[in-house]
Design a protein around this motif. Structure first.
Motif, PDB file in Angstrom:
ATOM      1  N   VAL A 130     -32.562  10.560  -4.851  1.00 20.77           N
ATOM      2  CA  VAL A 130     -31.453  10.967  -4.004  1.00 20.77           C
ATOM      3  C   VAL A 130     -31.416  10.177  -2.694  1.00 20.77           C
ATOM      4  CG1 VAL A 130     -32.663  12.852  -2.803  1.00 20.77           C
ATOM      5  CG2 VAL A 130     -30.184  12.985  -3.155  1.00 20.77           C
ATOM      6  N   GLY A 131     -32.584   9.721  -2.235  1.00 23.75           N
ATOM      7  CA  GLY A 131     -32.624   8.979  -0.978  1.00 23.75           C
ATOM      8  C   GLY A 131     -31.924   7.640  -1.027  1.00 23.75           C
ATOM      9  N   SER A 165     -35.901  15.109  -6.405  1.00 20.84           N
ATOM     10  CA  SER A 165     -36.156  14.184  -5.296  1.00 20.84           C
ATOM     11  C   SER A 165     -35.696  14.815  -3.991  1.00 20.84           C
ATOM     12  CB  SER A 165     -35.440  12.853  -5.524  1.00 20.84           C
ATOM     13  OG  SER A 165     -34.041  13.043  -5.674  1.00 20.84           O
ATOM     14  N   ALA A 166     -36.143  14.237  -2.895  1.00 25.05           N
ATOM     15  CA  ALA A 166     -35.754  14.693  -1.560  1.00 25.05           C
ATOM     16  C   ALA A 166     -35.895  13.523  -0.603  1.00 25.05           C
ATOM     17  CB  ALA A 166     -36.631  15.862  -1.102  1.00 25.05           C
ATOM     18  N   ALA A 167     -35.140  13.577   0.494  1.00 20.76           N
ATOM     19  CA  ALA A 167     -35.182  12.480   1.452  1.00 20.76           C
ATOM     20  C   ALA A 167     -34.716  12.956   2.810  1.00 20.76           C
ATOM     21  CB  ALA A 167     -34.304  11.318   0.984  1.00 20.76           C
ATOM     22  N   ASP A 179     -39.514   9.175  10.443  1.00 20.97           N
ATOM     23  CA  ASP A 179     -38.066   9.372  10.548  1.00 20.97           C
ATOM     24  C   ASP A 179     -37.288   8.830   9.363  1.00 20.97           C
ATOM     25  OD1 ASP A 179     -37.955  10.849  12.823  1.00 20.97           O
ATOM     26  OD2 ASP A 179     -37.324   9.216  14.150  1.00 20.97           O
ATOM     27  N   ASP A 180     -37.953   8.234   8.374  1.00 21.48           N
ATOM     28  CA  ASP A 180     -37.255   7.687   7.206  1.00 21.48           C
ATOM     29  C   ASP A 180     -38.175   7.834   6.002  1.00 21.48           C
ATOM     30  OD1 ASP A 180     -35.694   6.346   5.383  1.00 21.48           O
ATOM     31  OD2 ASP A 180     -35.558   4.475   6.528  1.00 21.48           O
ATOM     32  N   LEU A 181     -38.059   8.954   5.297  1.00 16.47           N
ATOM     33  CA  LEU A 181     -38.996   9.294   4.226  1.00 16.47           C
ATOM     34  C   LEU A 181     -38.258   9.685   2.951  1.00 16.47           C
ATOM     35  CD1 LEU A 181     -41.491  11.506   6.251  1.00 16.47           C
ATOM     36  CD2 LEU A 181     -41.724   9.074   5.709  1.00 16.47           C
ATOM     37  N   ARG A 182     -38.864   9.335   1.826  1.00 20.45           N
ATOM     38  CA  ARG A 182     -38.273   9.674   0.523  1.00 20.45           C
ATOM     39  C   ARG A 182     -39.350  10.098  -0.457  1.00 20.45           C
ATOM     40  NH1 ARG A 182     -35.042   4.303  -0.858  1.00 20.45           N
ATOM     41  NH2 ARG A 182     -35.792   4.929  -2.907  1.00 20.45           N
ATOM     42  N   VAL A 183     -39.005  11.081  -1.269  1.00 20.03           N
ATOM     43  CA  VAL A 183     -39.777  11.415  -2.462  1.00 20.03           C
ATOM     44  C   VAL A 183     -38.815  11.214  -3.625  1.00 20.03           C
ATOM     45  CG1 VAL A 183     -40.951  13.230  -3.739  1.00 20.03           C
ATOM     46  CG2 VAL A 183     -41.258  13.054  -1.263  1.00 20.03           C
ATOM     47  N   ASP A 184     -39.006  10.138  -4.386  1.00 21.24           N
ATOM     48  CA  ASP A 184     -37.991   9.727  -5.350  1.00 21.24           C
ATOM     49  C   ASP A 184     -38.087  10.423  -6.697  1.00 21.24           C
ATOM     50  OD1 ASP A 184     -36.615   8.029  -3.687  1.00 21.24           O
ATOM     51  OD2 ASP A 184     -37.750   6.247  -4.260  1.00 21.24           O
ATOM     52  N   VAL A 203     -39.670  18.995  -2.216  1.00 21.08           N
ATOM     53  CA  VAL A 203     -39.624  19.464  -0.833  1.00 21.08           C
ATOM     54  C   VAL A 203     -41.041  19.615  -0.280  1.00 21.08           C
ATOM     55  CG1 VAL A 203     -38.862  21.309   0.697  1.00 21.08           C
ATOM     56  CG2 VAL A 203     -37.384  20.568  -1.183  1.00 21.08           C
ATOM     57  N   ALA A 204     -41.939  20.181  -1.072  1.00 17.52           N
ATOM     58  CA  ALA A 204     -43.335  20.286  -0.644  1.00 17.52           C
ATOM     59  C   ALA A 204     -43.946  18.901  -0.446  1.00 17.52           C
ATOM     60  CB  ALA A 204     -44.141  21.076  -1.668  1.00 17.52           C
TER      61      ALA A 204
END
Length: 243
Positions: A41-42, A182-184, A200-205, A211-212
């Motif tokens: 999503v990021g 995913s989360a960002a 300030d600029d992070l992604r879990v793809d 979220v955790a």
């Protein structure tokens, strides 16, 4: 979620090695946080610059985010910029598009988005979602953010993750048959810094617990940033960005 905040330099986010002539009474920061039951999503939804923040959701059109930020940088107001883009978009009925600029907010949810869908506009922020378990998800995100809005002790990035967590706990995306999520988050400030915060600029793809994982990544990135400030403020090494 899209957010605008005005803040003073000593707000808990370390501003490294600033010269006096760079200081100002206050600065503006913009942020976006998003999560979904799809990977990556990021790469698609969050768009942020020094003049605004935009999220494109539902049937995503990255052009709306990219062009929207460009329009804001050219001086257009958020409502004029995003409405113009939607008016020229054949997929308007399936889009969600929302954001903030220095003076206002804008939120749109097309009538062909998938239930539950909708948006909420608050003071200097917007929240939107689709394929949610219910309206309470959007409400939970908004309430969590409002509880910490302009908190001088906690970085915006941290508070955005907490807002996502509140929506996730309320039910979040209803597609439980899609485990890979995913989360960002992205935050941009006009405050001059020698070193931009890594958090300030992070992604879990791709994760079953995005979220955790984003929360853990944020905490590690913040610790890493503080370690760098300690190391290079002491003059131990050359500029870390030169590596």
């Amino acid at each position: 979620m899209c957010v605008r905040e005005e803040y003073r330099p000593a707000d808990g986010e370390a501003a490294a090695l600033l010269d006096e002539e760079d200081s100002a009474d206050h600065y503006t920061r913009f942020g976006v946080a998003v999560t979904t039951r799809l990977p990556g999503v990021g790469t698609l939804c969050p768009f942020v610059g020094e003049n605004g923040a935009i999220a494109t959701q539902s049937l995503v059109n990255v052009r709306l985010g990219r062009k929207g930020i460009a329009y804001l940088d050219d001086g257009l107001a958020i409502d004029a910029a995003l409405e113009a883009l939607l008016d020229a978009d054949d997929g308007r009925a399936q889009r969600q598009l929302h954001g903030v600029d220095r003076d206002g907010t804008f939120a749109f949810s097309g009538e062909e988005c998938n239930d539950w869908y909708g948006h909420h506009v608050g003071e200097n922020y917007t929240v939107a979602g689709n394929l949610l378990t219910g309206e309470s998800v959007v409400e939970a995100v908004a309430e969590a953010y409002e509880a910490t809005a302009n908190d001088d002790e906690r970085p915006l990035a941290e508070r955005l993750v907490d807002a996502l967590a509140a929506g996730h706990a309320e039910g979040g995306d209803r597609r439980e048959d899609l485990p890979i999520q995913s989360a960002a988050l992205r935050v941009v400030s006009d405050e001059p810094r020698d070193y931009s915060p890594y958090y300030d600029d992070l992604r879990v793809d791709a994760s079953e617990t995005p979220v955790a994982d984003l929360k853990e990544t944020y905490e590690l990135a913040r610790q890493g940033y503080e370690d760098v400030l300690d190391k290079y403020d002491d003059g131990e090494e050359d500029d870390p960005d030169a590596e």
